[in-house]
Scaffold this motif. Structure first.
Motif, PDB file in Angstrom:
ATOM      1  N   ARG A 949      24.924  20.632   6.929  1.00 45.13           N
ATOM      2  CA  ARG A 949      25.355  20.315   8.580  1.00 45.13           C
ATOM      3  C   ARG A 949      25.732  18.891   8.097  1.00 45.13           C
ATOM      4  O   ARG A 949      24.940  17.802   9.187  1.00 45.13           O
ATOM      5  N   VAL A 950      26.501  18.239   8.427  1.00 47.02           N
ATOM      6  CA  VAL A 950      27.142  16.696   8.363  1.00 47.02           C
ATOM      7  C   VAL A 950      27.788  16.145   9.620  1.00 47.02           C
ATOM      8  O   VAL A 950      29.264  17.237  10.202  1.00 47.02           O
ATOM      9  N   SER A 951      26.941  15.316  10.618  1.00 44.53           N
ATOM     10  CA  SER A 951      28.369  14.834  11.389  1.00 44.53           C
ATOM     11  C   SER A 951      28.021  13.278  11.630  1.00 44.53           C
ATOM     12  O   SER A 951      27.082  12.826  11.008  1.00 44.53           O
ATOM     13  N   GLY A 952      29.050  12.751  12.398  1.00 49.76           N
ATOM     14  CA  GLY A 952      29.331  11.787  12.331  1.00 49.76           C
ATOM     15  C   GLY A 952      29.866  10.497  13.445  1.00 49.76           C
ATOM     16  O   GLY A 952      30.215  11.881  13.919  1.00 49.76           O
ATOM     17  N   SER A 953      29.845   9.100  13.372  1.00 52.46           N
ATOM     18  CA  SER A 953      29.917   8.145  13.963  1.00 52.46           C
ATOM     19  C   SER A 953      30.936   6.659  13.699  1.00 52.46           C
ATOM     20  O   SER A 953      29.288   6.276  13.675  1.00 52.46           O
ATOM     21  N   ARG A 954      31.137   5.925  14.387  1.00 48.23           N
ATOM     22  CA  ARG A 954      31.294   4.890  13.812  1.00 48.23           C
ATOM     23  C   ARG A 954      31.020   3.834  14.619  1.00 48.23           C
ATOM     24  O   ARG A 954      30.755   4.444  15.956  1.00 48.23           O
ATOM     25  N   MET A 955      30.599   2.914  14.416  1.00 48.50           N
ATOM     26  CA  MET A 955      29.063   2.248  14.874  1.00 48.50           C
ATOM     27  C   MET A 955      30.069   1.086  15.373  1.00 48.50           C
ATOM     28  O   MET A 955      31.326   0.624  14.913  1.00 48.50           O
ATOM     29  N   PRO A 956      29.453   0.069  16.426  1.00 46.37           N
ATOM     30  CA  PRO A 956      30.077  -0.853  16.718  1.00 46.37           C
ATOM     31  C   PRO A 956      29.984  -2.007  15.843  1.00 46.37           C
ATOM     32  O   PRO A 956      29.919  -1.965  15.113  1.00 46.37           O
ATOM     33  N   PRO A 957      31.345  -2.160  16.461  1.00 45.63           N
ATOM     34  CA  PRO A 957      31.266  -3.892  15.076  1.00 45.63           C
ATOM     35  C   PRO A 957      29.998  -4.724  14.898  1.00 45.63           C
ATOM     36  O   PRO A 957      29.591  -5.321  16.196  1.00 45.63           O
ATOM     37  N   MET A 958      30.156  -5.373  13.867  1.00 48.93           N
ATOM     38  CA  MET A 958      29.173  -6.104  13.180  1.00 48.93           C
ATOM     39  C   MET A 958      29.499  -7.386  12.221  1.00 48.93           C
ATOM     40  O   MET A 958      29.923  -6.587  11.199  1.00 48.93           O
ATOM     41  N   GLY A 959      28.779  -8.523  12.689  1.00 47.88           N
ATOM     42  CA  GLY A 959      29.175  -9.324  12.026  1.00 47.88           C
ATOM     43  C   GLY A 959      30.751  -9.493  11.330  1.00 47.88           C
ATOM     44  O   GLY A 959      30.879 -10.157  10.340  1.00 47.88           O
ATOM     45  N   GLY A 960      31.850  -8.992  12.579  1.00 44.25           N
ATOM     46  CA  GLY A 960      33.112  -9.040  12.305  1.00 44.25           C
ATOM     47  C   GLY A 960      33.454  -8.239  11.554  1.00 44.25           C
ATOM     48  O   GLY A 960      34.971  -7.759  10.815  1.00 44.25           O
ATOM     49  N   ASN A 961      32.749  -6.797  11.054  1.00 45.13           N
ATOM     50  CA  ASN A 961      32.759  -6.072  10.234  1.00 45.13           C
ATOM     51  C   ASN A 961      32.557  -4.446  11.404  1.00 45.13           C
ATOM     52  O   ASN A 961      31.886  -4.305  12.109  1.00 45.13           O
ATOM     53  N   ALA A 962      34.313  -4.079  11.021  1.00 46.34           N
ATOM     54  CA  ALA A 962      33.931  -2.953  12.197  1.00 46.34           C
ATOM     55  C   ALA A 962      34.475  -1.647  11.060  1.00 46.34           C
ATOM     56  O   ALA A 962      35.070  -0.767  11.815  1.00 46.34           O
ATOM     57  N   GLY A 963      34.621  -1.524   9.957  1.00 41.99           N
ATOM     58  CA  GLY A 963      33.878  -0.143   9.464  1.00 41.99           C
ATOM     59  C   GLY A 963      32.425   0.338   8.530  1.00 41.99           C
ATOM     60  O   GLY A 963      33.269   0.682   7.868  1.00 41.99           O
ATOM     61  N   LEU A 964      31.637   0.444  10.127  1.00 44.53           N
ATOM     62  CA  LEU A 964      30.890   0.838   9.445  1.00 44.53           C
ATOM     63  C   LEU A 964      30.542   2.427  10.360  1.00 44.53           C
ATOM     64  O   LEU A 964      30.933   2.806  11.159  1.00 44.53           O
ATOM     65  N   LEU A 965      30.438   3.360   9.267  1.00 41.17           N
ATOM     66  CA  LEU A 965      29.894   4.967  10.201  1.00 41.17           C
ATOM     67  C   LEU A 965      29.142   5.600   9.660  1.00 41.17           C
ATOM     68  O   LEU A 965      28.576   4.900   8.119  1.00 41.17           O
ATOM     69  N   LEU A 966      28.438   5.743  10.946  1.00 36.57           N
ATOM     70  CA  LEU A 966      26.820   6.913  10.441  1.00 36.57           C
ATOM     71  C   LEU A 966      26.753   7.899  10.118  1.00 36.57           C
ATOM     72  O   LEU A 966      27.372   8.631  11.373  1.00 36.57           O
ATOM     73  N   LEU A 967      26.304   8.737   8.950  1.00 33.54           N
ATOM     74  CA  LEU A 967      26.529   9.687   8.946  1.00 33.54           C
ATOM     75  C   LEU A 967      24.909  10.396   8.622  1.00 33.54           C
ATOM     76  O   LEU A 967      24.063  10.338   8.663  1.00 33.54           O
ATOM     77  N   SER A 968      25.039  11.550   9.435  1.00 31.57           N
ATOM     78  CA  SER A 968      23.372  12.424   9.872  1.00 31.57           C
ATOM     79  C   SER A 968      24.127  13.654   8.514  1.00 31.57           C
ATOM     80  O   SER A 968      24.831  13.710   8.748  1.00 31.57           O
ATOM     81  N   PHE A 969      22.778  14.338   8.114  1.00 33.64           N
ATOM     82  CA  PHE A 969      22.906  15.388   6.870  1.00 33.64           C
ATOM     83  C   PHE A 969      22.141  16.292   7.921  1.00 33.64           C
ATOM     84  O   PHE A 969      20.281  15.686   7.815  1.00 33.64           O
ATOM     85  N   GLU A 970      22.023  17.605   8.058  1.00 32.10           N
ATOM     86  CA  GLU A 970      20.688  18.404   8.838  1.00 32.10           C
ATOM     87  C   GLU A 970      21.097  19.429   7.753  1.00 32.10           C
ATOM     88  O   GLU A 970      21.914  20.516   7.336  1.00 32.10           O
ATOM     89  N   ASN A 971      19.915  20.944   7.514  1.00 34.59           N
ATOM     90  CA  ASN A 971      19.386  21.633   6.282  1.00 34.59           C
ATOM     91  C   ASN A 971      20.403  22.874   7.362  1.00 34.59           C
ATOM     92  O   ASN A 971      19.753  23.375   8.035  1.00 34.59           O
ATOM     93  N   ALA A 972      21.516  22.759   6.450  1.00 34.89           N
ATOM     94  CA  ALA A 972      21.301  24.690   7.615  1.00 34.89           C
ATOM     95  C   ALA A 972      21.261  25.719   6.642  1.00 34.89           C
ATOM     96  O   ALA A 972      21.217  27.146   7.281  1.00 34.89           O
ATOM     97  N   THR A 973      21.055  25.653   5.380  1.00 32.61           N
ATOM     98  CA  THR A 973      20.225  26.152   4.757  1.00 32.61           C
ATOM     99  C   THR A 973      18.939  26.823   5.113  1.00 32.61           C
ATOM    100  O   THR A 973      18.783  28.393   5.332  1.00 32.61           O
ATOM    101  N   THR A 974      18.036  26.396   5.555  1.00 36.33           N
ATOM    102  CA  THR A 974      17.015  26.494   5.797  1.00 36.33           C
ATOM    103  C   THR A 974      17.065  27.045   7.534  1.00 36.33           C
ATOM    104  O   THR A 974      16.043  27.778   7.882  1.00 36.33           O
ATOM    105  N   GLU A 975      17.937  27.071   8.652  1.00 35.01           N
ATOM    106  CA  GLU A 975      18.162  27.332   9.731  1.00 35.01           C
ATOM    107  C   GLU A 975      18.523  28.241  10.054  1.00 35.01           C
ATOM    108  O   GLU A 975      17.989  29.290   9.702  1.00 35.01           O
ATOM    109  N   ARG A 976      19.190  29.121   8.651  1.00 32.97           N
ATOM    110  CA  ARG A 976      19.862  30.420   8.538  1.00 32.97           C
ATOM    111  C   ARG A 976      18.827  31.385   8.066  1.00 32.97           C
ATOM    112  O   ARG A 976      19.024  32.585   8.332  1.00 32.97           O
ATOM    113  N   ALA A 977      17.862  30.651   7.180  1.00 38.34           N
ATOM    114  CA  ALA A 977      17.179  31.715   6.342  1.00 38.34           C
ATOM    115  C   ALA A 977      15.790  31.679   7.721  1.00 38.34           C
ATOM    116  O   ALA A 977      14.739  33.051   8.052  1.00 38.34           O
ATOM    117  N   SER A 978      15.753  31.308   8.852  1.00 35.35           N
ATOM    118  CA  SER A 978      14.754  31.193   9.917  1.00 35.35           C
ATOM    119  C   SER A 978      15.110  32.181  10.830  1.00 35.35           C
ATOM    120  O   SER A 978      14.706  33.468  11.244  1.00 35.35           O
TER     121      SER A 978
END
Length: 980
Positions: A949-978
């Motif tokens: 399961r992937v979630s993402g959000s754009r980060m605040p501008p940094m050093g004049g660069n506004a094109g940064l994106l934070l991605l989070s990865f969570e294992n959906a296979t393990t949760e489904r098995a549990s």
């Protein structure tokens, strides 16, 4: 039809028909180099040699002992031995060449020869194969196995020309395919097989009657089969082989039967009728397309010393030299004659228009000749000096130089039916006539005579002569078979039969009965005077054959009984036979006029006459002749009657008058003598003065000639210098144009300075970014110091010139952009330092990206590294700029293989799913707010599919660069098995 050796070994059943052992076994030459030991082991492991003997030629290290013989003995039950000098080859034996020698064979006996020192790889395989072909003829077999280079190709050609069988290892089975592949490309290989299959084929064809039976008369049906094959070849290629020697054609057909393992000609005829490729192969075998450079070196030496000087006697600058080489095959002989002529002419070659024509009926051979590319094996026939001057080395081959190639023109032509070339100075028709029947030989000789100038020359092979055509050619060099064309009545094309079929009527010599010279009145008068007052005689040639009768020679000649002959010794009367022979011999020996007084009794009376022999030279052909004259001598008067009667009385006064007249006559005679002596002295004095004046004039003329030659030489030198200067100017102009385009097309800022560190040249990019103008050329480079952050370029440049060490540093320009500054010494082609080359490369993007990566990593590491599932930050180009410590073990990657890489560059994982790319692009646009998406992916080497399961959000501008994106990865296979 193509050139061949001086003899026709394929016409016999074996190389040595007198040796009874020849019919019992076949000698097989096997050549190999790199990777050959493995191939040899497979070959000898299958062979049973009851009717074969193998001679192995392996490239060996010259200074190391060879263990090839014991190695082969392990794989074969047949005796294997190292060849020794004088060892006779016997069946059921394998003979291995020792190191650092060449191996030859003569009458079945091996001989060790010292290797010929030459540059390049050893050619021991070609050396032995050629020797084997000459010794065994059609009983020779050649095999080329694995190896690099081209050794063996020329040897296989020689074996095939002699009527033998040739093999090459299948390149796909060879460890090194250079030698077999080159042999196959030459077209001289009969079988292309793996080593095991070669062994089986050798044992199979070795029992064919081609190798063992003696020639027997053919039944009529077989003659009809040969005729059918000739018709098939004529229909396919348009060349009628009817007038080829039957033995040559039949032997070549028998060879094809052996290759296909047929014993009946009828079976082979059926194959040829249904298979055009077999007809083509038979036709190619009969043409015998084999030749070599400078074959029979003595013949080429005779051309240089005897023929070329006589060819140029009546030729001035600008004249044409025309030479024809019929049956030129792949062009070696035509090129050899061109090289010999260039060597003879030396610096005078450019004074003549040289044309050499090479013709053949084989289109493939002519195509090969036009390319002028030959294997490196030609070093066996061509001297290193010739290779250096007239060839160009290209990879594993030699190409004829452009200078020689432009002299020779090749074309497809059939000499027996196509119109020949004309006005030729030399025709080299070597080893063609030996394959033709006598009737066709006569026709070809008449064609060649028609083609030659009246003073032209003919070169034949060492086994050929002009035969029954001595009226067309006179012998010049018996050993090297050089002939001069005789001046005979001109033949027309209709007489010779150009462009017509071969008919017996066309092969009969044209009559000259109606050809009589036209004489003018003066010539008729002179001939009549000679008939009335001149002595009778005859003109004879060097062979003592009478060429012309003059006057009444009947009293001196009496034809001898037997076959008709024009030899003067057979026609002369017996009583003067010895005198004629002696006188002619003396004249020939001393090359002077010789005479002898003879007496001859006829009808009871004795006549005295003198025999005069005078050497003469025929003006057209320069051939030597002799004029034999018979001069009648007057009879001596008989003894005078003795006067016994006393003189009568003489009147005294009459006696005094006579004495007075005698005195006056004496005085007059004395006066005349004195006047004559005075005149002679005056003439002598005048003659001496004239001689002195003549010497002075001659001396002045020589001085003028010398001055003219010096002026001409100086003019030629000036012309040469002018041409060189023009060439250099063109090269300099081209170089300037190239440099101008390079400087304008380079995006990098580049400045070239002189040794005084003043600007000489700069690129368009430097002009644009550094605000340089054409007027800045000549200014000091210190003018650029503000742009490079205040560095002292003049000091740095001086250090670079002094230490010859390049200088590199990153600098920040006034516009806050970063550049890489590099200063290197300006080095000429003569390795002298004459300045400095300055380059400024824009590295701002790279520098800022590096700084951005550092900033992102520092910022993210402070807050996000403690989160327990994988996180990563990517930029607008989808390149990963940061990942937390849980990212790497979850996806089996390392920091070095992730940071700075795009999703497409990563190994298998969720980023290979196209849904992730769509999610990232949408999040970049919308900003995200932690949108989620579940994607599945497969891991290489693991069977189950994983989900994340992937979630993402754009980060605040940094050093004049506004094109940064934070991605989070969570294992959906393990949760489904549990939950399950």
């Amino acid at each position: 039809m193509s050139n061949d050796d001086v003899s026709a070994p394929d016409e016999g059943r074996g190389g040595h028909p007198n040796d009874e052992t020849d019919a019992t076994f076949i000698i097989v030459g096997v050549g190999a180099s790199a990777g050959g030991i493995e191939a040899l082991a497979h070959l000898v492991g299958r062979l049973t040699l009851d009717h074969l003997a193998l001679v192995v030629i392996q490239h060996l290290a010259p200074s190391h002992e060879s263990f090839l013989a014991p190695l082969l003995a392990r794989n074969s039950s047949i005796r294997v031995q190292t060849a020794e000098d004088g060892m006779r080859v016997e069946p059921n034996g394998i003979y291995v060449i020792p190191p650092n020698v060449n191996l030859a064979i003569l009458s079945g006996v091996l001989h060790l020869m010292p290797p010929t020192p030459r540059p390049g790889p050893a050619l021991s395989v070609d050396f032995f194969f050629r020797s084997l072909a000459e010794d065994q003829g059609s009983r020779a077999v050649g095999v080329v196995l694995s190896g690099t280079g081209t050794d063996g190709t020329l040897g296989l050609k020689a074996i095939k020309q002699a009527g033998g069988i040739t093999f090459a290892q299948d390149p796909n089975t060879a460890k090194y395919d250079g030698m077999p592949r080159h042999a196959l490309a030459s077209g001289c290989v009969d079988f292309c097989l793996a080593p095991d299959a070669i062994a089986g084929e050798l044992m199979s064809i070795g029992h064919h009657p081609y190798w063992h039976e003696r020639a027997v008369p053919r039944p009529k049906t077989e003659f009809e089969g040969v005729s059918k094959l000739i018709l098939l070849m004529r229909s396919m290629f348009g060349n009628d082989l009817t007038y080829y020697k039957p033995s040559t054609i039949e032997r070549r057909i028998e060879r094809r039967l052996a290759l296909h393992k047929f014993e009946r000609l009828e079976d082979y005829v059926k194959l040829a009728q249904s298979n055009p490729d077999e007809v083509r192969a038979l036709y190619k075998d009969i043409l015998i397309s084999v030749t070599s450079f400078f074959r029979d070196t003595e013949a080429y030496e005779a051309l240089r010393t005897r023929i070329f000087p006589r060819m140029l006697e009546n030729k001035g600058p600008g004249s044409s030299i025309r030479i024809w080489v019929p049956a030129s095959s792949t062009g070696e002989e035509a090129y050899s004659i061109a090289i010999a002529l260039l060597e003879f002419l030396d610096d005078r070659a450019q004074e003549y228009r040289i044309q050499i024509f090479g013709t053949d009926v084989d289109e493939n051979a002519i195509s090969h000749a036009r390319r002028g590319v030959y294997p490196e094996n030609i070093v066996l026939d061509v001297t290193p000096e010739h290779l250096r001057r007239f060839f160009v080395k290209k990879d594993a081959s030699y190409q004829i130089s452009r200078r020689v190639r432009d002299m020779v023109v090749f074309s497809v032509q059939n000499i027996t039916k196509d119109a020949p070339f004309s006005r030729l100075d030399l025709v080299s028709c070597r080893n063609l006539l030996i394959y033709l029947q006598p009737a066709m030989q006569k026709k070809v000789l008449r064609i060649l005579h028609y083609s030659l100038n009246p003073n032209g020359f003919l070169l034949l092979g060492t086994s050929e002569t002009v035969g029954d055509s001595p009226d067309l050619f006179s012998l010049v060099d018996r050993k090297n078979k050089l002939y001069a064309a005789k001046h005979v009545p001109t033949q027309t094309s209709a007489d010779i039969g150009f462009g017509t079929g071969v008919r017996e009527t066309a092969l009969v010599a044209p009559t000259t009965a109606n050809m009589r010279p036209i004489l003018n009145i003066a010539a008729l008068a002179e001939r009549k005077i000679l008939e009335v007052y001149g002595p009778p005689g005859v003109v004879i040639n060097e062979n003592l054959e009478i060429l012309h009768f003059r006057g009444r020679t009947g009293p001196y000649f009496e034809p001898a009984a037997g076959a008709a002959s024009l030899n003067i010794l057979r026609l002369a009367r017996p009583e003067i036979h010895a005198d004629i022979r002696r006188t002619i011999h003396q004249s020939i020996k001393d090359d002077v006029r010789a005479s002898a007084v003879c007496k001859m009794t006829e009808n009871g009376s004795t006549r005295s006459f003198r025999i005069d022999v005078l050497p003469v030279t025929e003006p057209e052909t320069k051939s030597n002749c002799m004029l034999v004259l018979f001069v009648e001598l007057p009879e001596l008067p008989g003894p005078a009657q003795v006067l016994t009667q006393a003189p009568s009385a003489v009147d005294e006064s009459r006696l005094q008058d006579m004495e007075r007249e005698l005195l006056v006559a004496r005085e007059y005679l004395q006066s005349t003598i004195e006047e004559l002596e005075s005149a002679n002295e005056e003439l002598k004095s005048s003659n001496e003065e004239l001689q002195s004046s003549n010497e002075e004039l001659q001396s002045t003329n020589e001085e003028l000639e010398t001055s003219k030659e010096e002026l001409q030489s100086a003019n030629e030198e000036l012309t040469t210098v002018n041409d060189e200067l023009q060439t250099r100017m063109l090269e300099q102009q081209l170089t300037n144009d190239d440099l101008h385009n390079v400087l304008n097309g380079v995006d990098t800022m580049l400045i070239i300075t002189g040794i005084d560190l003043r600007i000489r040249r700069f690129t368009f990019a430097a002009e644009k970014h550094l605000n340089l103008l054409p007027g800045d050329i000549g200014r000091s480079i210190s003018h650029l110091n503000p742009f490079v952050g205040g560095l002292r370029l003049e000091q740095l440049g001086a250090d670079v010139i002094e230490t010859l060490t390049p200088f590199t540093q990153e600098v920040q320009a006034p516009d806050q952009r970063w550049y890489s500054l590099r200063m290197t010494p300006y080095k000429t082609l003569e390795h002298s330092i004459t300045g400095v080359v300055i380059t400024l490369a824009d590295i701002d993007v790279r520098r800022r990206a590096f700084q951005l990566g550092q900033d992102v990593a520092e910022y993210a590491g402070m807050f996000l590294d403690v989160i327990g599932h994988p996180l990563t930050i990517i930029d607008a180009r989808k390149k990963i700029v940061w990942a937390n410590r849980h990212f790497y073990p979850n996806f089996g990657v390392s920091p070095d293989g992730v940071i700075g890489k795009s999703f497409a560059e990563l190994p298998s994982g969720p980023w290979k799913n196209p849904k992730l790319d769509e999610f990232v692009e949408a999040t970049m646009v919308t900003g995200g707010s932690f949108h989620e998406i579940e994607i599945s992916y497969a891991v290489e080497g693991e069977t189950p599919t994983k989900s994340v399961r992937v979630s993402g959000s754009r980060m605040p501008p940094m050093g004049g660069n506004a094109g940064l994106l934070l991605l989070s990865f969570e294992n959906a296979t393990t949760e489904r098995a549990s939950s399950a």
